[in-house]
Design an enzyme around this catalytic site. Structure first.
Site, PDB file in Angstrom:
ATOM      1  N   HIS A   1      -9.148  -3.841  -2.262  1.00  0.00           N
ATOM      2  CA  HIS A   1      -8.179  -3.091  -1.443  1.00  0.00           C
ATOM      3  C   HIS A   1      -8.552  -1.606  -1.421  1.00  0.00           C
ATOM      4  O   HIS A   1      -8.572  -0.974  -0.363  1.00  0.00           O
ATOM      5  CB  HIS A   1      -6.778  -3.310  -2.025  1.00  0.00           C
ATOM      6  CG  HIS A   1      -5.689  -2.531  -1.365  1.00  0.00           C
ATOM      7  ND1 HIS A   1      -4.731  -3.118  -0.558  1.00  0.00           N
ATOM      8  CD2 HIS A   1      -5.383  -1.201  -1.397  1.00  0.00           C
ATOM      9  CE1 HIS A   1      -3.895  -2.186  -0.130  1.00  0.00           C
ATOM     10  NE2 HIS A   1      -4.265  -1.019  -0.630  1.00  0.00           N
ATOM     11  N   GLU A   2      -8.853  -1.053  -2.606  1.00  0.00           N
ATOM     12  CA  GLU A   2      -9.148   0.385  -2.687  1.00  0.00           C
ATOM     13  C   GLU A   2     -10.493   0.721  -2.047  1.00  0.00           C
ATOM     14  O   GLU A   2     -10.625   1.755  -1.389  1.00  0.00           O
ATOM     15  CB  GLU A   2      -9.096   0.870  -4.142  1.00  0.00           C
ATOM     16  CG  GLU A   2      -7.746   0.694  -4.830  1.00  0.00           C
ATOM     17  CD  GLU A   2      -6.549   1.248  -4.068  1.00  0.00           C
ATOM     18  OE1 GLU A   2      -6.713   2.191  -3.257  1.00  0.00           O
ATOM     19  OE2 GLU A   2      -5.436   0.736  -4.273  1.00  0.00           O
TER      20      GLU A   2
ATOM     21  N   CYS B   1       0.846  -1.190   0.000  1.00  0.00           N
ATOM     22  CA  CYS B   1       0.000   0.000   0.000  1.00  0.00           C
ATOM     23  C   CYS B   1       0.881   1.239   0.000  1.00  0.00           C
ATOM     24  O   CYS B   1       1.890   1.283   0.717  1.00  0.00           O
ATOM     25  CB  CYS B   1      -0.894  -0.026   1.236  1.00  0.00           C
ATOM     26  SG  CYS B   1      -2.047   1.356   1.342  1.00  0.00           S
TER      27      CYS B   1
ATOM     28  N   HIS C   1     -10.154   1.212   1.559  1.00  0.00           N
ATOM     29  CA  HIS C   1      -9.713   2.564   1.929  1.00  0.00           C
ATOM     30  C   HIS C   1     -10.908   3.494   2.127  1.00  0.00           C
ATOM     31  O   HIS C   1     -10.892   4.351   3.013  1.00  0.00           O
ATOM     32  CB  HIS C   1      -8.797   3.166   0.855  1.00  0.00           C
ATOM     33  CG  HIS C   1      -7.371   2.757   0.960  1.00  0.00           C
ATOM     34  ND1 HIS C   1      -6.581   3.040   2.051  1.00  0.00           N
ATOM     35  CD2 HIS C   1      -6.572   2.093   0.087  1.00  0.00           C
ATOM     36  CE1 HIS C   1      -5.355   2.564   1.848  1.00  0.00           C
ATOM     37  NE2 HIS C   1      -5.328   1.987   0.657  1.00  0.00           N
TER      38      HIS C   1
END
Length: 159
Positions: A145-146, A103, A149
């Protein structure tokens, strides 16, 4: 004009917040276009394959997914960058796959994270057009993953 932006680092409060949706009035705006261009330039400079707006200190539900081979991910498949606004995963495969993640906000750590191998995503384009798209393998991992966030979750919390 794209600007290289600073990237929030592990421990900074913005990375723990749930990002606000992009509003209808913000679609097709110059602000959103410039933000996405600057996010992409920042991601490319740092050899990322994805980036989320909270990583550049903007708490909005906007991500860019851009798998391509680079120094950090030499085996990544090539795909055109996709800007996703207000993305939602509508379906996940039962099959989970372990894969290495890193990351831009946690630069010196990598780890094995279990993610759904296939996902279906609904999102909007910069112009406000609704898109439905399926992803599998590494691109599916990037999307998950994004989106994490946007929900204030870092990959290190999933190891």
């Amino acid at each position: 004009m794209a600007t290289i932006l600073p990237v929030a680092q592990l421990g900074e409060e913005i990375l723990a917040l749930v990002a606000a949706p992009v509003t209808e009035s913000e679609f097709a705006s110059e602000w959103l276009e410039i933000l996405s261009q600057s996010m992409q330039a920042t991601m490319l400079l740092r050899n990322g394959v994805g980036i989320a707006a909270p990583q550049i200190y903007v708490s909005k539900r906007l991500i860019i997914v851009a798998s391509r081979p680079n120094l950090r991910y030499p085996d990544a498949p090539n795909m055109d960058a996709i800007v996703m606004i207000n993305p939602e995963i509508t379906k996940r495969s039962i099959q989970m796959v372990l894969g290495e993640e890193g990351c831009l906000s946690v630069p010196d750590e990598r780890g094995q994270v279990a993610r759904a191998d296939q996902i279906s995503v609904q999102y909007f384009t910069l112009a406000g057009e609704k898109i439905y798209q399926d992803f599998s393998g590494f691109p599916a991992r990037i999307v998950q993953h994004e989106i994490d966030h946007l929900d204030g979750i870092l990959f290190v919390e999933r190891i």
